[in-house]
Design a protein around this motif. Sequence first.
Motif, PDB file in Angstrom:
ATOM      1  N   THR A  15       0.853  -1.398  -0.423  1.00 40.26           N
ATOM      2  CA  THR A  15       0.386  -0.175   0.175  1.00 40.26           C
ATOM      3  C   THR A  15       0.765   1.153   0.027  1.00 40.26           C
ATOM      4  O   THR A  15       0.344   2.619  -0.051  1.00 40.26           O
ATOM      5  CB  THR A  15      -0.569  -0.018   1.279  1.00 40.26           C
ATOM      6  N   TRP A  16       2.665   1.388  -0.024  1.00 45.62           N
ATOM      7  CA  TRP A  16       3.033   2.420   0.025  1.00 45.62           C
ATOM      8  C   TRP A  16       3.021   3.380  -1.788  1.00 45.62           C
ATOM      9  O   TRP A  16       3.453   2.301  -2.078  1.00 45.62           O
ATOM     10  CB  TRP A  16       4.514   1.975   0.515  1.00 45.62           C
ATOM     11  N   ALA A  37       4.793  -4.926  -4.071  1.00 48.42           N
ATOM     12  CA  ALA A  37       5.565  -3.453  -3.344  1.00 48.42           C
ATOM     13  C   ALA A  37       4.902  -2.715  -4.567  1.00 48.42           C
ATOM     14  O   ALA A  37       4.415  -2.873  -5.225  1.00 48.42           O
ATOM     15  CB  ALA A  37       7.284  -3.148  -3.485  1.00 48.42           C
ATOM     16  N   ALA A  38       4.616  -1.474  -3.530  1.00 49.77           N
ATOM     17  CA  ALA A  38       3.501  -0.121  -4.446  1.00 49.77           C
ATOM     18  C   ALA A  38       2.311  -0.743  -5.711  1.00 49.77           C
ATOM     19  O   ALA A  38       2.889  -0.374  -6.438  1.00 49.77           O
ATOM     20  CB  ALA A  38       5.283   0.533  -4.634  1.00 49.77           C
ATOM     21  N   GLN A  43       7.314  -2.236 -12.101  1.00 45.79           N
ATOM     22  CA  GLN A  43       8.964  -2.625 -11.390  1.00 45.79           C
ATOM     23  C   GLN A  43       9.592  -2.501 -12.553  1.00 45.79           C
ATOM     24  O   GLN A  43       9.440  -3.109 -13.817  1.00 45.79           O
ATOM     25  CB  GLN A  43       8.376  -3.844 -10.300  1.00 45.79           C
ATOM     26  N   ALA A  44      10.715  -3.265 -12.785  1.00 46.61           N
ATOM     27  CA  ALA A  44      12.276  -2.800 -13.974  1.00 46.61           C
ATOM     28  C   ALA A  44      13.260  -3.304 -12.762  1.00 46.61           C
ATOM     29  O   ALA A  44      13.484  -3.238 -11.788  1.00 46.61           O
ATOM     30  CB  ALA A  44      12.468  -0.928 -13.972  1.00 46.61           C
ATOM     31  N   ASN A  45      13.389  -3.907 -14.191  1.00 48.47           N
ATOM     32  CA  ASN A  45      15.077  -4.313 -13.989  1.00 48.47           C
ATOM     33  C   ASN A  45      16.461  -3.561 -14.482  1.00 48.47           C
ATOM     34  O   ASN A  45      15.753  -2.236 -14.950  1.00 48.47           O
ATOM     35  CB  ASN A  45      15.380  -6.021 -15.148  1.00 48.47           C
ATOM     36  N   PHE A 261      13.616  -2.197  -9.119  1.00 50.39           N
ATOM     37  CA  PHE A 261      13.483  -0.835  -9.302  1.00 50.39           C
ATOM     38  C   PHE A 261      11.867  -0.714  -8.787  1.00 50.39           C
ATOM     39  O   PHE A 261      11.811  -0.898 -10.175  1.00 50.39           O
ATOM     40  CB  PHE A 261      14.451  -0.284 -10.669  1.00 50.39           C
ATOM     41  N   VAL A 262      11.489  -0.151  -7.972  1.00 52.98           N
ATOM     42  CA  VAL A 262       9.847   0.874  -7.906  1.00 52.98           C
ATOM     43  C   VAL A 262       9.568   1.985  -8.934  1.00 52.98           C
ATOM     44  O   VAL A 262       9.917   2.708  -8.367  1.00 52.98           O
ATOM     45  CB  VAL A 262       8.769   0.313  -6.493  1.00 52.98           C
ATOM     46  N   THR A 263       9.372   2.001  -9.670  1.00 49.78           N
ATOM     47  CA  THR A 263       8.817   3.817 -10.902  1.00 49.78           C
ATOM     48  C   THR A 263       7.689   3.992 -10.064  1.00 49.78           C
ATOM     49  O   THR A 263       6.813   3.195  -8.646  1.00 49.78           O
ATOM     50  CB  THR A 263       8.519   2.949 -12.365  1.00 49.78           C
TER      51      THR A 263
END
Length: 273
Positions: A15-16, A37-38, A43-45, A261-263
């Motif tokens: 939920t963040w 997450a989020a 999300q990304a490589n 990586f969370v965009t």
Amino acid sequence: MTVQEKTIQRTDLATWAPHEVRQAIRDRRWTGTTHGAARGRLQANLVVLPQKYAFDFLRFCLRNPRPCPVIDVTDPGSAEPTVAAPGADLRTDLSSYRVYRNGELTDTVPDLLDLWTEDHVGFLLGCSLSFDEALDSAGIPMPHLRDTTSRVSTFRSNIPCVPAGPFSGPMVVTMRPVPTNMVVRAVEVTGRYPLAHGAPVHIGDAADIGITDLENPEFVTGDRLGEGQTSVFWGCGVTPQAVAMAARIPEMFTHHAGHMFVTDLALDGTPKP
């Protein structure tokens, strides 16, 4: 109690906001994987290469969009992904990194602060962890979103990639066991998200794409095929790592599998407040 003060549980991350997840990772308050997450964010490589190899690598990704969908490319020397997450730092905002030299894994590190130089270019490539939540929301079980011991199996296939410069080789794929009566639904759902690898590249017999043993993946061992399930294979962001290793690029930094990586972007790649 603020986000900065509380003890973090995996269920909190769902939920963040993306910047909250990245800050927790940067502060080393979260060092685990980013499954779930989020939710609702892409999300990304990560792949980081010397500038000398960046153009050929970009050509390779553009020629092979199923395993290598490009989300963002940094300027040489810059660690800021200005499209995917302005203000973020690719040196610190992933929870684990891998270092390859001459095609060999030499180290796993918590950040790239001492390694990133003015010669480096960072690439963010789409990740199928992004569409897993869409599959889960559609009623197609994705156990790894909730169970930290559950993973997604990752294999080297015999599906050829289109080469570019020194980069060539077969596509790496992920396999998810999908209830047979929900396979068509899985194709429909994932096809909406080309930046997260899109629709499957193969459904059914793994031997048809050169995989002889579903029990022994080359990269990640995940959930096994069960009764009433069908093997469904998607392109995987490990592909560029595999081809760069095969090309024995002198230096390459990547994410550690599952530590993405969370965009700030929505699953379809559009900006999202």
